[in-house]
Scaffold this motif. Structure first.
Motif, short mmCIF file in Angstrom:
data_model
loop_
_atom_site.label_atom_id
_atom_site.label_comp_id
_atom_site.label_asym_id
_atom_site.label_seq_id
_atom_site.Cartn_x
_atom_site.Cartn_y
_atom_site.Cartn_z
N THR A 119 0.82 -1.21 0.00
CA THR A 119 0.00 0.00 0.00
C THR A 119 0.86 1.27 0.00
O THR A 119 0.38 2.35 0.34
CB THR A 119 -0.94 0.02 1.23
OG1 THR A 119 -0.18 -0.06 2.44
CG2 THR A 119 -1.92 -1.14 1.17
N HIS A 120 2.13 1.13 -0.39
CA HIS A 120 3.07 2.25 -0.36
C HIS A 120 2.88 3.21 -1.53
O HIS A 120 3.24 4.38 -1.44
CB HIS A 120 4.51 1.74 -0.35
CG HIS A 120 4.78 0.67 -1.37
ND1 HIS A 120 4.96 0.95 -2.71
CD2 HIS A 120 4.88 -0.67 -1.24
CE1 HIS A 120 5.18 -0.18 -3.36
NE2 HIS A 120 5.12 -1.19 -2.49
N GLY A 121 2.37 2.73 -2.66
CA GLY A 121 2.13 3.59 -3.81
C GLY A 121 3.37 3.94 -4.61
O GLY A 121 3.32 4.80 -5.49
N THR A 136 -3.69 4.55 0.68
CA THR A 136 -4.98 4.84 0.06
C THR A 136 -5.39 3.82 -0.99
O THR A 136 -6.55 3.80 -1.41
CB THR A 136 -4.98 6.23 -0.60
OG1 THR A 136 -4.01 6.24 -1.66
CG2 THR A 136 -4.63 7.31 0.42
N ASP A 137 -4.47 2.99 -1.43
CA ASP A 137 -4.75 2.01 -2.48
C ASP A 137 -3.80 0.85 -2.32
O ASP A 137 -2.99 0.81 -1.39
CB ASP A 137 -4.61 2.68 -3.86
CG ASP A 137 -5.43 1.98 -4.95
OD1 ASP A 137 -5.87 0.83 -4.73
OD2 ASP A 137 -5.62 2.58 -6.02
N LEU A 247 -7.96 1.36 4.28
CA LEU A 247 -7.93 0.81 2.92
C LEU A 247 -9.35 0.46 2.46
O LEU A 247 -10.13 -0.10 3.23
CB LEU A 247 -7.06 -0.44 2.90
CG LEU A 247 -6.49 -0.88 1.55
CD1 LEU A 247 -5.53 0.16 1.00
CD2 LEU A 247 -5.79 -2.22 1.70
N PRO A 248 -9.72 0.79 1.22
CA PRO A 248 -11.06 0.44 0.73
C PRO A 248 -11.39 -1.04 0.92
O PRO A 248 -10.52 -1.91 0.78
CB PRO A 248 -10.99 0.82 -0.75
CG PRO A 248 -10.00 1.92 -0.80
CD PRO A 248 -8.96 1.58 0.24
N GLU A 249 -12.62 -1.34 1.24
CA GLU A 249 -13.05 -2.69 1.59
C GLU A 249 -12.87 -3.70 0.47
O GLU A 249 -12.75 -4.90 0.72
CB GLU A 249 -14.52 -2.67 2.02
CG GLU A 249 -14.75 -2.11 3.41
CD GLU A 249 -14.09 -2.98 4.48
OE1 GLU A 249 -14.27 -4.20 4.46
OE2 GLU A 249 -13.37 -2.42 5.32
#
Length: 337
Positions: A119-121, A136-137, A247-249
């Motif tokens: 999730t580091h992007g 965030t993603d 984080l989105p489900e």
């Protein structure tokens, strides 16, 4: 030629048949399964040869497969051990605390947790770019892996491979696990070139049995052969959901690189029938280690897929089905006892 070590009562026939089919579909020269329950081998099956010549060495218990991304679980263990020993303060520490040569502005608010859970992007090799703000993603790539490998060497004062040999492989008597630079008759080689055996490349090989025992070390929370080799918290930390709560489900949940089952999700490598708290790791060539604490089960599958995926193949369906087959066979075995 094929060596088969399997129960004759048909308990694991569905699992063997599934692996035969996967080997054929993915055009592999070899396949293997090793399954432990309550710390003992309950099923073992081998098929094929080390290469595609038709006259290669038959696959057996000493055959070492290329683990590819499964190696990340060894790195995750090293990070958890570093936290346990106070070499790292917290999983929520900023990456720049441990790597001072990075772009501080680009890495702002990026933590070890983000690296461990994809999730580091970040994206890139020598220089990084940012795909999304940290936490965030979710995006699976090796940028976080490479940074964590450097951190392990910094905090332990030795490369990852040396750390694993001294702290894990040696004490456990693992002779068929390690980073390999040169071909040998035990290896199912992938025609890749590696610079060294330090643990900073994707050249970790292992036998099916030793990969299963690696999973068992996690399941037993650091106990092996009647000895407590590591504190239980090292493994509890590594295999619990560590993904940011925000984080989105729809996105996967990871431990320290393990895929962890909290509930079935659209993007998950874990079968929908597997109980909560099961965890798994899968590599590029088809090798996987699955741990199911509820059943006291560890299951390993080994493949050596070198070509591309065939038309219509969905790797998520494949690896989920493997996990479901393992669980179904284990439940059948319990009923037959």
């Amino acid at each position: 030629m094929r060596l088969t070590l399997a129960k004759s009562d048909g308990t694991y026939d569905a699992l063997n048949d599934y692996m035969r089919s996967a080997r054929e579909q993915l055009a592999c020269s070899a396949a293997a399964v090793c399954m432990l329950q309550h710390g003992k081998i309950v099923h073992e099956w081998y098929a094929g040869e080390h290469d595609f010549s038709g006259e290669g060495r038959p696959v057996g218990p000493d055959s070492q497969f290329h683990l590819a991304s499964v190696r990340k679980t060894y790195l995750g263990f090293a990070i958890s051990l570093a936290i346990e020993e106070g070499r790292i303060g917290s999983v929520d520490d900023a990456v720049t605390i441990y790597l001072s040569d990075l772009d501080a502005e680009l890495l702002r608010h990026t933590t070890l947790r983000h690296l461990l859970t994809h999730t580091h992007g970040l994206k890139g090799g020598g220089g990084h770019t940012r795909m999304f703000p940290p936490g965030t993603d979710w995006s699976y790539n090796n940028s976080g892996v490479n940074l964590l490998t450097r951190i392990v060497e910094n905090v332990f004062g030795c490369p990852l491979a040396e750390l694993m040999r001294e702290r894990v492989f040696g004490p456990l008597g693992f002779a068929a696990t390690g980073w390999r630079k040169e071909r040998s008759e035990q290896l199912l080689w992938t025609d890749e070139t590696y610079a060294g055996e330090r643990g900073d490349e994707a050249n970790l090989f292992a036998s099916a049995r030793e990969l299963a025992y690696w999973g068992q070390l996690h399941l037993s929370l650091g106990e092996a052969g009647g000895r407590q080799l590591f504190p239980p918290s090292v493994f509890q930390r590594a295999t619990a959901v560590s993904s940011p709560a925000s984080l989105p489900e729809t996105l996967p949940r990871n431990g320290f690189f393990w895929w962890v089952q909290d509930r079935p999700r659209a993007i998950s490598e874990l079968g929908d029938r597997l109980p909560a708290s099961s965890y798994q790791s899968l590599g590029l060539y088809g090798c996987a280690v699955l741990v199911i604490p509820e059943g006291n089960i560890v299951a390993v599958r080994m493949l050596n897929q070198l070509g591309g995926n065939p038309p219509g193949y969905d790797y998520l369906d494949d690896i989920r089905n493997f996990g479901n087959k393992v669980w179904d066979c284990a439940r059948k075995a319990e009923l037959m006892r």
